[in-house]
Design a protein around this motif. Structure first.
Motif, PDB file in Angstrom:
ATOM      1  N   PRO A 149       0.812  -1.221   0.000  1.00 59.65           N
ATOM      2  CA  PRO A 149       0.000   0.000   0.000  1.00 59.65           C
ATOM      3  C   PRO A 149       0.847   1.273   0.000  1.00 59.65           C
ATOM      4  CG  PRO A 149      -0.807  -1.540   1.654  1.00 59.65           C
ATOM      5  CD  PRO A 149       0.484  -2.087   1.127  1.00 59.65           C
ATOM      6  N   ALA A 150       2.007   1.230   0.653  1.00 59.31           N
ATOM      7  CA  ALA A 150       2.889   2.400   0.666  1.00 59.31           C
ATOM      8  C   ALA A 150       3.412   2.700  -0.732  1.00 59.31           C
ATOM      9  CB  ALA A 150       4.049   2.175   1.640  1.00 59.31           C
ATOM     10  N   VAL A 151       3.815   1.639  -1.449  1.00 56.94           N
ATOM     11  CA  VAL A 151       4.291   1.822  -2.825  1.00 56.94           C
ATOM     12  C   VAL A 151       3.151   2.334  -3.699  1.00 56.94           C
ATOM     13  CG1 VAL A 151       5.179   0.630  -4.872  1.00 56.94           C
ATOM     14  CG2 VAL A 151       6.131   0.121  -2.625  1.00 56.94           C
ATOM     15  N   PHE A 152       1.969   1.779  -3.515  1.00 54.92           N
ATOM     16  CA  PHE A 152       0.805   2.203  -4.293  1.00 54.92           C
ATOM     17  C   PHE A 152       0.510   3.688  -4.072  1.00 54.92           C
ATOM     18  CE2 PHE A 152      -3.771   3.049  -4.480  1.00 54.92           C
ATOM     19  CZ  PHE A 152      -4.019   2.741  -5.805  1.00 54.92           C
ATOM     20  N   LEU A 153       0.441   4.106  -2.827  1.00 51.78           N
ATOM     21  CA  LEU A 153       0.138   5.514  -2.532  1.00 51.78           C
ATOM     22  C   LEU A 153       1.241   6.442  -3.037  1.00 51.78           C
ATOM     23  CD1 LEU A 153      -1.465   5.204   1.013  1.00 51.78           C
ATOM     24  CD2 LEU A 153      -2.611   5.667  -1.170  1.00 51.78           C
ATOM     25  N   GLY A 154       2.496   6.029  -2.855  1.00 53.55           N
ATOM     26  CA  GLY A 154       3.597   6.817  -3.402  1.00 53.55           C
ATOM     27  C   GLY A 154       3.505   6.920  -4.910  1.00 53.55           C
ATOM     28  N   GLY A 155       3.102   5.809  -5.559  1.00 51.23           N
ATOM     29  CA  GLY A 155       2.943   5.799  -7.007  1.00 51.23           C
ATOM     30  C   GLY A 155       1.851   6.729  -7.485  1.00 51.23           C
ATOM     31  N   VAL A 156       0.779   6.808  -6.709  1.00 43.18           N
ATOM     32  CA  VAL A 156      -0.314   7.728  -7.065  1.00 43.18           C
ATOM     33  C   VAL A 156       0.192   9.173  -7.031  1.00 43.18           C
ATOM     34  CG1 VAL A 156      -2.531   8.660  -6.275  1.00 43.18           C
ATOM     35  CG2 VAL A 156      -2.170   6.183  -6.348  1.00 43.18           C
ATOM     36  N   VAL A 157       0.929   9.517  -5.995  1.00 40.27           N
ATOM     37  CA  VAL A 157       1.465  10.883  -5.866  1.00 40.27           C
ATOM     38  C   VAL A 157       2.481  11.165  -6.981  1.00 40.27           C
ATOM     39  CG1 VAL A 157       2.805  12.444  -4.388  1.00 40.27           C
ATOM     40  CG2 VAL A 157       1.028  10.994  -3.392  1.00 40.27           C
TER      41      VAL A 157
ATOM     42  N   THR B 223       2.760   9.735  -9.910  1.00 40.50           N
ATOM     43  CA  THR B 223       2.084   9.818 -11.210  1.00 40.50           C
ATOM     44  C   THR B 223       1.389  11.162 -11.378  1.00 40.50           C
ATOM     45  OG1 THR B 223       1.786   7.424 -11.238  1.00 40.50           O
ATOM     46  CG2 THR B 223       0.341   8.714 -12.669  1.00 40.50           C
ATOM     47  N   ALA B 224       0.760  11.645 -10.320  1.00 41.53           N
ATOM     48  CA  ALA B 224       0.102  12.952 -10.381  1.00 41.53           C
ATOM     49  C   ALA B 224       1.124  14.065 -10.618  1.00 41.53           C
ATOM     50  CB  ALA B 224      -0.686  13.206  -9.097  1.00 41.53           C
ATOM     51  N   LEU B 225       2.262  13.974  -9.946  1.00 43.04           N
ATOM     52  CA  LEU B 225       3.313  14.979 -10.147  1.00 43.04           C
ATOM     53  C   LEU B 225       3.848  14.929 -11.577  1.00 43.04           C
ATOM     54  CD1 LEU B 225       5.276  14.641  -6.787  1.00 43.04           C
ATOM     55  CD2 LEU B 225       3.874  16.585  -7.517  1.00 43.04           C
ATOM     56  N   ARG B 226       4.011  13.719 -12.089  1.00 39.04           N
ATOM     57  CA  ARG B 226       4.494  13.552 -13.462  1.00 39.04           C
ATOM     58  C   ARG B 226       3.492  14.125 -14.456  1.00 39.04           C
ATOM     59  NH1 ARG B 226       8.422  10.758 -16.287  1.00 39.04           N
ATOM     60  NH2 ARG B 226       8.155  11.378 -18.439  1.00 39.04           N
ATOM     61  N   PHE B 227       2.226  13.799 -14.266  1.00 41.44           N
ATOM     62  CA  PHE B 227       1.181  14.308 -15.147  1.00 41.44           C
ATOM     63  C   PHE B 227       1.143  15.838 -15.103  1.00 41.44           C
ATOM     64  CE2 PHE B 227      -3.248  15.591 -15.949  1.00 41.44           C
ATOM     65  CZ  PHE B 227      -3.381  15.125 -17.249  1.00 41.44           C
ATOM     66  N   GLY B 228       1.241  16.403 -13.911  1.00 40.69           N
ATOM     67  CA  GLY B 228       1.244  17.858 -13.770  1.00 40.69           C
ATOM     68  C   GLY B 228       2.417  18.497 -14.487  1.00 40.69           C
ATOM     69  N   THR B 229       3.579  17.869 -14.404  1.00 40.60           N
ATOM     70  CA  THR B 229       4.758  18.395 -15.099  1.00 40.60           C
ATOM     71  C   THR B 229       4.565  18.322 -16.604  1.00 40.60           C
ATOM     72  OG1 THR B 229       6.146  17.643 -13.265  1.00 40.60           O
ATOM     73  CG2 THR B 229       7.262  18.221 -15.312  1.00 40.60           C
ATOM     74  N   ASP B 230       4.012  17.196 -17.085  1.00 40.48           N
ATOM     75  CA  ASP B 230       3.744  17.063 -18.517  1.00 40.48           C
ATOM     76  C   ASP B 230       2.742  18.107 -19.004  1.00 40.48           C
ATOM     77  OD1 ASP B 230       5.517  14.971 -18.843  1.00 40.48           O
ATOM     78  OD2 ASP B 230       3.975  13.414 -18.645  1.00 40.48           O
ATOM     79  N   GLN B 231       1.762  18.439 -18.172  1.00 44.33           N
ATOM     80  CA  GLN B 231       0.774  19.452 -18.542  1.00 44.33           C
ATOM     81  C   GLN B 231       1.387  20.853 -18.522  1.00 44.33           C
ATOM     82  OE1 GLN B 231      -2.495  18.721 -19.621  1.00 44.33           O
ATOM     83  NE2 GLN B 231      -1.404  16.775 -19.689  1.00 44.33           N
TER      84      GLN B 231
END
Length: 139
Positions: free
Chosen positions: A5-13, A15-23
């Motif tokens: 679950p820790a890896v999953f939650l870190g991955g969500v954050v 991915t969101a940061l990556r998406f924001g940077t791409d945008q």
């Protein structure tokens, strides 16, 4: 099993940061992939800092290391994104831009990782009561 679950939650954050940077830094197929370069340079620095600083502290729990390393940084930075950017540039016949991007990735990535390791070492906890002798060893 607490690590998943820790890896999953870190991955969500991450991915969101990556998406924001791409945008924030969009580019088309024939343009320089600034977002990927920025993300990977920042990620190299942060991972270096974590490995040399935070992860050397005995009190840091494994779940936090898993959340920040493979989770957050694993989803934020990816080698595959570098390769896709390179293939996309080559497919658009932008060979010079692809070469420039690859060189910039290496020129920024290695020093960023090294700087992160250095900063992490500076911030790593020092055992109390130890002093260095002239030979550099602790008594």
């Amino acid at each position: 099993m607490r690590l998943a679950p820790a890896v999953f939650l870190g991955g969500v954050v991450g991915t969101a940061l990556r998406f924001g940077t791409d945008q924030a830094l969009p580019h088309s197929a024939g343009q320089f992939p600034t977002a990927t370069l920025v993300v990977n340079a920042i990620g190299a620095f942060v991972l270096g800092w974590l490995v040399a600083g935070l992860w050397t502290r005995p009190a840091v729990p494994q779940w936090l290391k898993a959340a920040l390393g493979p989770g957050l940084l694993g989803s934020f930075t990816t080698f595959s994104a570098v390769m896709v950017s390179l293939v996309t540039l080559v497919s658009a016949d932008s060979w010079a831009l692809a070469a420039t991007y690859l060189a910039a990735t290496l020129v920024l990535g290695f020093p960023a990782a090294g700087l992160g390791l250095w900063v992490g070492t500076l911030l790593a906890p020092r055992p109390a009561g130890l002093t260095a002798t002239d030979a550099g060893a602790s008594p």
